[in-house]
Motif scaffolding. Structure first.
Motif, PDB file in Angstrom:
ATOM      1  N   GLU A   1      15.245   9.557  -3.017  1.00 43.09           N
ATOM      2  CA  GLU A   1      15.523   9.102  -1.876  1.00 43.09           C
ATOM      3  C   GLU A   1      14.620   9.354  -0.646  1.00 43.09           C
ATOM      4  N   GLU A   2      14.427  10.540  -0.240  1.00 41.78           N
ATOM      5  CA  GLU A   2      13.418  11.159   0.707  1.00 41.78           C
ATOM      6  C   GLU A   2      12.190  10.478   0.550  1.00 41.78           C
ATOM      7  N   LEU A   3      11.554  10.617  -0.640  1.00 40.76           N
ATOM      8  CA  LEU A   3      10.122  10.007  -0.917  1.00 40.76           C
ATOM      9  C   LEU A   3      10.362   8.507  -0.368  1.00 40.76           C
ATOM     10  N   GLU A   4      11.224   7.790  -0.920  1.00 40.17           N
ATOM     11  CA  GLU A   4      11.345   6.361  -0.503  1.00 40.17           C
ATOM     12  C   GLU A   4      11.429   5.845   0.879  1.00 40.17           C
ATOM     13  N   LYS A   5      12.046   6.717   1.557  1.00 46.15           N
ATOM     14  CA  LYS A   5      12.586   6.738   3.018  1.00 46.15           C
ATOM     15  C   LYS A   5      11.015   6.759   3.608  1.00 46.15           C
ATOM     16  N   GLY A   6      10.527   8.037   3.257  1.00 47.72           N
ATOM     17  CA  GLY A   6       9.086   8.206   3.817  1.00 47.72           C
ATOM     18  C   GLY A   6       7.917   7.218   3.760  1.00 47.72           C
ATOM     19  N   ILE A   7       8.045   6.640   2.512  1.00 50.50           N
ATOM     20  CA  ILE A   7       6.696   5.549   2.204  1.00 50.50           C
ATOM     21  C   ILE A   7       7.395   4.378   3.187  1.00 50.50           C
ATOM     22  N   GLN A   8       8.735   4.063   3.120  1.00 51.04           N
ATOM     23  CA  GLN A   8       9.023   2.821   4.099  1.00 51.04           C
ATOM     24  C   GLN A   8       8.742   3.345   5.592  1.00 51.04           C
ATOM     25  N   LYS A   9       9.070   4.284   5.966  1.00 52.00           N
ATOM     26  CA  LYS A   9       8.728   4.746   7.321  1.00 52.00           C
ATOM     27  C   LYS A   9       7.231   4.585   7.496  1.00 52.00           C
ATOM     28  N   TRP A  10       6.231   5.123   6.540  1.00 55.35           N
ATOM     29  CA  TRP A  10       4.763   4.995   6.748  1.00 55.35           C
ATOM     30  C   TRP A  10       4.476   3.671   7.006  1.00 55.35           C
ATOM     31  N   ARG A  11       4.973   2.563   6.144  1.00 55.07           N
ATOM     32  CA  ARG A  11       4.689   1.415   5.974  1.00 55.07           C
ATOM     33  C   ARG A  11       4.953   0.791   7.268  1.00 55.07           C
ATOM     34  N   ALA A  12       6.145   0.788   7.701  1.00 56.19           N
ATOM     35  CA  ALA A  12       6.850   0.433   9.197  1.00 56.19           C
ATOM     36  C   ALA A  12       5.836   0.859  10.099  1.00 56.19           C
ATOM     37  N   ASN A  13       5.337   2.008  10.287  1.00 56.12           N
ATOM     38  CA  ASN A  13       4.289   2.439  11.318  1.00 56.12           C
ATOM     39  C   ASN A  13       3.185   1.899  11.132  1.00 56.12           C
ATOM     40  N   ARG A  14       2.795   1.195  10.030  1.00 55.81           N
ATOM     41  CA  ARG A  14       1.611   0.666  10.080  1.00 55.81           C
ATOM     42  C   ARG A  14       1.419  -0.857  10.118  1.00 55.81           C
ATOM     43  N   GLY A  15       2.985  -1.339  10.206  1.00 59.22           N
ATOM     44  CA  GLY A  15       3.061  -2.755  10.303  1.00 59.22           C
ATOM     45  C   GLY A  15       2.936  -3.503   9.119  1.00 59.22           C
ATOM     46  N   ILE A  16       3.297  -2.779   8.116  1.00 54.90           N
ATOM     47  CA  ILE A  16       3.367  -3.372   6.826  1.00 54.90           C
ATOM     48  C   ILE A  16       4.780  -3.967   6.329  1.00 54.90           C
ATOM     49  N   ALA A  17       4.890  -4.929   6.034  1.00 57.53           N
ATOM     50  CA  ALA A  17       6.404  -5.558   5.841  1.00 57.53           C
ATOM     51  C   ALA A  17       6.908  -5.009   4.485  1.00 57.53           C
TER      52      ALA A  17
ATOM     53  N   PRO B   1       0.641  -1.309   0.125  1.00 54.55           N
ATOM     54  CA  PRO B   1       0.187   0.150   0.024  1.00 54.55           C
ATOM     55  C   PRO B   1       0.877   1.263  -0.116  1.00 54.55           C
ATOM     56  N   LEU B   2       0.224   2.258  -0.621  1.00 56.18           N
ATOM     57  CA  LEU B   2       0.745   3.483  -0.461  1.00 56.18           C
ATOM     58  C   LEU B   2      -0.134   4.448   0.438  1.00 56.18           C
ATOM     59  N   PRO B   3       0.669   5.704   0.910  1.00 56.77           N
ATOM     60  CA  PRO B   3      -0.438   6.530   1.745  1.00 56.77           C
ATOM     61  C   PRO B   3      -1.604   6.997   0.964  1.00 56.77           C
ATOM     62  N   SER B   4      -2.749   7.314   1.664  1.00 61.79           N
ATOM     63  CA  SER B   4      -3.928   7.783   0.707  1.00 61.79           C
ATOM     64  C   SER B   4      -3.493   9.498   0.465  1.00 61.79           C
ATOM     65  N   LEU B   5      -2.730   9.858   1.461  1.00 58.65           N
ATOM     66  CA  LEU B   5      -2.395  11.591   1.309  1.00 58.65           C
ATOM     67  C   LEU B   5      -0.927  11.769   1.602  1.00 58.65           C
ATOM     68  N   VAL B   6      -0.509  12.417   0.742  1.00 53.89           N
ATOM     69  CA  VAL B   6       1.000  12.828   0.955  1.00 53.89           C
ATOM     70  C   VAL B   6       0.947  14.543   1.114  1.00 53.89           C
ATOM     71  N   VAL B   7       1.265  15.169   2.293  1.00 49.94           N
ATOM     72  CA  VAL B   7       1.480  16.277   2.641  1.00 49.94           C
ATOM     73  C   VAL B   7       2.599  17.046   2.567  1.00 49.94           C
ATOM     74  N   LEU B   8       2.738  18.270   2.032  1.00 49.49           N
ATOM     75  CA  LEU B   8       4.092  18.712   1.822  1.00 49.49           C
ATOM     76  C   LEU B   8       4.298  19.953   2.185  1.00 49.49           C
ATOM     77  N   ASP B   9       5.390  20.293   2.767  1.00 46.87           N
ATOM     78  CA  ASP B   9       5.813  21.703   3.329  1.00 46.87           C
ATOM     79  C   ASP B   9       6.150  22.416   1.917  1.00 46.87           C
ATOM     80  N   LEU B  10       6.607  23.642   1.997  1.00 49.60           N
ATOM     81  CA  LEU B  10       6.877  24.511   0.687  1.00 49.60           C
ATOM     82  C   LEU B  10       8.395  24.738   0.785  1.00 49.60           C
TER      83      LEU B  10
END
Length: 275
Positions: A259-275, A47-56
Motif C-alpha cells: 500500500e505504501e509503495l503504491e501511494k509513493g509511486i502515485q505521489k511521484w507521478r502526480a508530482n511529475r504531472g503524469i496522469a 513511468p516508474l521512478p529511476s531510483l527508489v531510496v529507502l530508510d532502514l
C-alpha cells in the motif's frame, strides 16, 4: 523515548523453514489477486521512478539498529537473525519481494539512513537474504490460469525444486541474481540459494549521522540521476526536507508494504504531472 522492538506479525519469514527456497507469488503478492498477481503500477504503462531510496529503521525493518540488536548476530535462516540476547530480527513482511520486484522492473535502489551503526547495518543487509526461486522478469510474476492452483497451495511454496525452467537463459545480464531490466516476457528463476540483500542496492548505501539532504547529495553525484527521478520512503516527518531539492518522499507509518509503495509511486507521478 525510542520505539519498542516490534512484535508485529508483519515481519518476513518463509512459510516453513524446512520447505523449498522457492516462494509462491500468490503468497507474496496477495494485495493484487485481481491483476494476476501484479501490482497495477507495473502494468499500467506509466513511468516508474529511476531510483527508489529507502530508510532502514522502521522502514525496511521494525527496530532501531542502534539500540535493539546486540551483536554478535547469527543467522537462524536467510530471513531471521538472532542477537546475543536471543531476540530475533527480520525485514517487514513484504520488503524482500518488493525490493526484488522493483529491481527486475529496472528501478535502481539505494539506502539513506541516519543510523550511527553503519557497519552493523551493512552486516545485517549481508546476512538477511532475498529468497531464491523468484522470477527474473516482471512478467514472470504474472499468474497464468494453469499455475494459479499450484501457487495457492497451503504450504505457501511455488515452483518445485529442480524445475527445468530454472535452467533456462533469460534476458537478464546477471548470475541468477534476479536483477533485470523491465517487463520483458518469459525469463527464468533466480538461484535457489537467494541473494544477499545488500547486493540489490546498486545506487549505494549512505548510512551515517547527518541530514538526509547530505545523503541525497552523495547519492545524486554517484548515480547522476536527477532528484526529480527519485522516490524516497521514510518514517520520520522532518526528513520531508528532501522535497526542497525535488525528491518525492512518501511518509510511512510503520514499514514499507504494498500500500505504501503504491501511494509513493502515485505521489511521484502526480508530482511529475503524469496522469
Amino acid at each position: 523515548m525510542p520505539r519498542k522492538l516490534s512484535k508485529s506479525r508483519n515481519v518476513y519469514a518463509p512459510a516453513s523453514s524446512s520447505s523449498s527456497s522457492s516462494h509462491s507469488t500468490t503468497n507474496l503478492l496477495t494485495p493484487y489477486p485481481q491483476n494476476d498477481g501484479l501490482p497495477p503500477f507495473l502494468t499500467d504503462g506509466l513511468p516508474l521512478p529511476s531510483l527508489v531510496v529507502l530508510d532502514l529503521d522502521y522502514t525496511l525493518w521494525p527496530f532501531y539498529s542502534d539500540c535493539h540488536p546486540w551483536p554478535p548476530l547469527r543467522a537462524l535462516s536467510g530471513s531471521v537473525l538472532s542477537d546475543r540476547n536471543g531476540e530475533n530480527f527480520s525485514f517487514y513482511k513484504h520488503v524482500p519481494i518488493i525490493l526484488h520486484l522493483l529491481q527486475v522492473a529496472g528501478v535502481k535502489l539505494a539506502v539513506a539512513s541516519k543510523s550511527p551503526v553503519g557497519d552493523l547495518c551493512r552486516e545485517m543487509l549481508k546476512m538477511l537474504r532475498i529468497p531464491g526461486g523468484l522470477p527474473t522478469s516482471v512478467e514472470g510474476f504474472r499468474r497464468s490460469p494453469a499455475t494459479k492452483g499450484a501457487a495457492g497451495a497451503a504450504d505457501g511454496n511455488g515452483d518445485e525444486e529442480g524445475e527445468e525452467d530454472s535452467g533456462k537463459k533469460t534476458k537478464t545480464k546477471t548470475k541468477g541474481s534476479g536483477s533485470g531490466s523491465g517487463s520483458g516476457s518469459g525469463g527464468g528463476l533466480t538461484n535457489e540459494k537467494g541473494r544477499k540483500t545488500i547486493e540489490l542496492f546498486d545506487g549505494g548505501l549512505e548510512i551515517y549521522e547527518g541530514t538526509k539532504l547530505r545523503h541525497f547529495e552523495v547519492i545524486q553525484k554517484r548515480t547522476a540521476i536527477p532528484y526529480e527521478e527519485m522516490l524516497f520512503f521514510d518514517d520520520e516527518r522532518p526528513n520531508l526536507e528532501v522535497e526542497r531539492v525535488g525528491v518525492t518522499m512518501q511518509l510511512i507509518r510503520d514499514g514499507l508494504d504494498w500500500e505504501e509503495l503504491e501511494k509513493g509511486i502515485q505521489k511521484w507521478r502526480a508530482n511529475r504531472g503524469i496522469a
